[in-house]
Design an enzyme around this catalytic site. Structure first.
Site, PDB file in Angstrom:
ATOM      1  N   GLU A 136      58.887 -60.067  -0.489  1.00  0.00           N
ATOM      2  CA  GLU A 136      58.087 -58.844  -0.508  1.00  0.00           C
ATOM      3  C   GLU A 136      58.695 -57.794   0.414  1.00  0.00           C
ATOM      4  O   GLU A 136      58.464 -56.602   0.253  1.00  0.00           O
ATOM      5  CB  GLU A 136      56.662 -59.181  -0.056  1.00  0.00           C
ATOM      6  CG  GLU A 136      55.691 -58.039  -0.091  1.00  0.00           C
ATOM      7  CD  GLU A 136      54.261 -58.498   0.173  1.00  0.00           C
ATOM      8  OE1 GLU A 136      53.564 -57.791   0.911  1.00  0.00           O
ATOM      9  OE2 GLU A 136      53.863 -59.550  -0.344  1.00  0.00           O
ATOM     10  N   ARG A 195      52.261 -55.001  -5.931  1.00  0.00           N
ATOM     11  CA  ARG A 195      53.346 -54.626  -5.016  1.00  0.00           C
ATOM     12  C   ARG A 195      54.409 -53.767  -5.701  1.00  0.00           C
ATOM     13  O   ARG A 195      55.590 -53.843  -5.400  1.00  0.00           O
ATOM     14  CB  ARG A 195      53.983 -55.886  -4.397  1.00  0.00           C
ATOM     15  CG  ARG A 195      53.014 -56.763  -3.625  1.00  0.00           C
ATOM     16  CD  ARG A 195      52.405 -56.019  -2.435  1.00  0.00           C
ATOM     17  NE  ARG A 195      51.418 -56.860  -1.757  1.00  0.00           N
ATOM     18  CZ  ARG A 195      50.108 -56.842  -1.991  1.00  0.00           C
ATOM     19  NH1 ARG A 195      49.601 -55.987  -2.879  1.00  0.00           N
ATOM     20  NH2 ARG A 195      49.289 -57.634  -1.337  1.00  0.00           N
ATOM     21  N   SER A 212      53.814 -60.540   5.586  1.00  0.00           N
ATOM     22  CA  SER A 212      53.980 -61.586   4.583  1.00  0.00           C
ATOM     23  C   SER A 212      55.372 -61.474   3.958  1.00  0.00           C
ATOM     24  O   SER A 212      55.762 -60.408   3.492  1.00  0.00           O
ATOM     25  CB  SER A 212      52.895 -61.448   3.514  1.00  0.00           C
ATOM     26  OG  SER A 212      53.032 -62.432   2.531  1.00  0.00           O
TER      27      SER A 212
END
Length: 300
Positions: free
Chosen positions: A293, A173, A223
């Site tokens: 995230e 990420r 998410s």
């Protein structure tokens, strides 16, 4: 500040003034942007950036808002939305170049239609391919780092350059694009020739798994937390007894604890408080810190 005068003639699509960002995020949350522009190509984007620099207008870039939480007071200055208008596609054998505003789902399906394998994992990920590279999005053991060959980027002065995959510092990420000030305008991927039926079957399987496990019926930003080493965020949250935990209109999904959903009228303040509560309680129970995230933008 007269934003319409400053950016007059830059884009074919009208400038939106005092535009609620809730209309441009999958969370359906967010206060107003002072101005929002939707350029169709690099020329329009360069015009916007040039005028913004000339008039000292801060610029914020968004894709289709699928991994984004905008705070309740909104975003000052100009928001540039690289959505489906940035939609060019070039095909050269097993190398495809997509405009950064093309959705990941559309890119995945286009690759499948050409019997090219490598983007199957992306079929169910919301967002644009430009945003996916920026965050190194992934699912089902696939990620953008495995397929990206190069990206075309524009800096704040409107200058265009190309970065090879090796220059992007791909990690979980993470890429070097984050906090670089560079805007991705196109993405080039190298894929592998494959069997069309097998590719389609894999994509159908991934799509069905997503439908069965994720709370797609409610607004969310996907998410919420990164996967902590050695754990799964959703499992830790569920084990802590937080499935269904609610703050205002924000709720830890009862279907998948790794998601925070808007059950109606949620504010960014609700979501941020819920995130903090989840982090604190998971850390107290398991000694694991959960890192969001989702990208948070705007004024509190």
């Amino acid at each position: 500040m007269d934003f319409e005068a400053i950016f007059a003639g830059c884009t074919a699509k009208p400038l939106l003034v005092a535009e609620p960002m809730a209309r441009h995020t999958s969370f359906r949350i967010g206060g107003p942007a002072d101005a929002l522009a939707q350029p169709a190509d690099e020329g329009e984007l360069a015009c916007l950036l040039g005028r913004a620099a000339e008039h000292k207008v801060p610029v914020t870039l968004v894709g289709n808002g699928s991994n984004l939480l905008v705070r309740d007071k909104g975003i000052r200055g100009l928001v540039i939305k690289l959505g489906n208008l940035f939609n060019k596609l070039e095909v050269a054998g097993d190398v495809l170049t997509f405009g950064s505003g093309i959705s990941l789902a559309m890119a995945s399906k286009k690759a499948a239609s050409l019997n090219l394998s490598g983007l199957e994992f992306a079929v169910g990920i919301p967002g644009t391919i430009g945003g996916a590279v920026y965050m190194n999005a992934g699912a089902y053991d696939g990620e953008m780092a495995k397929v990206v060959q190069a990206v075309r980027v524009m800096d704040a002065q409107g200058q265009v350059s190309e970065l090879k995959s090796s220059q992007l510092d791909f990690a979980y990420r993470h890429t070097a694009l984050q906090n670089s000030g560079l805007i991705v305008t196109s993405v080039t991927v190298r894929l592998e020739p494959g069997d069309g039926e097998a590719i389609a079957a894999k994509m159908a399987d991934f799509s069905q798994r997503r439908i069965s496990k994720q709370p797609l019926e409610l607004p969310s930003a996907g998410s919420m937390f990164k996967r902590p080493p050695g754990h799964f965020a959703g499992t830790l949250i569920e084990q802590t007894g937080l499935k269904g935990y609610t703050v205002g209109g924000a709720q830890v999904s009862t279907k998948h604890a790794g998601f925070v959903v808007n059950i109606g009228g949620a504010t960014a303040k609700d979501v941020l408080q819920l995130i903090k509560d989840v982090q604190d309680r998971v850390f107290a129970a398991h000694g694991v810190h959960l890192e969001p995230e989702v990208l948070v933008l705007g004024e509190e």
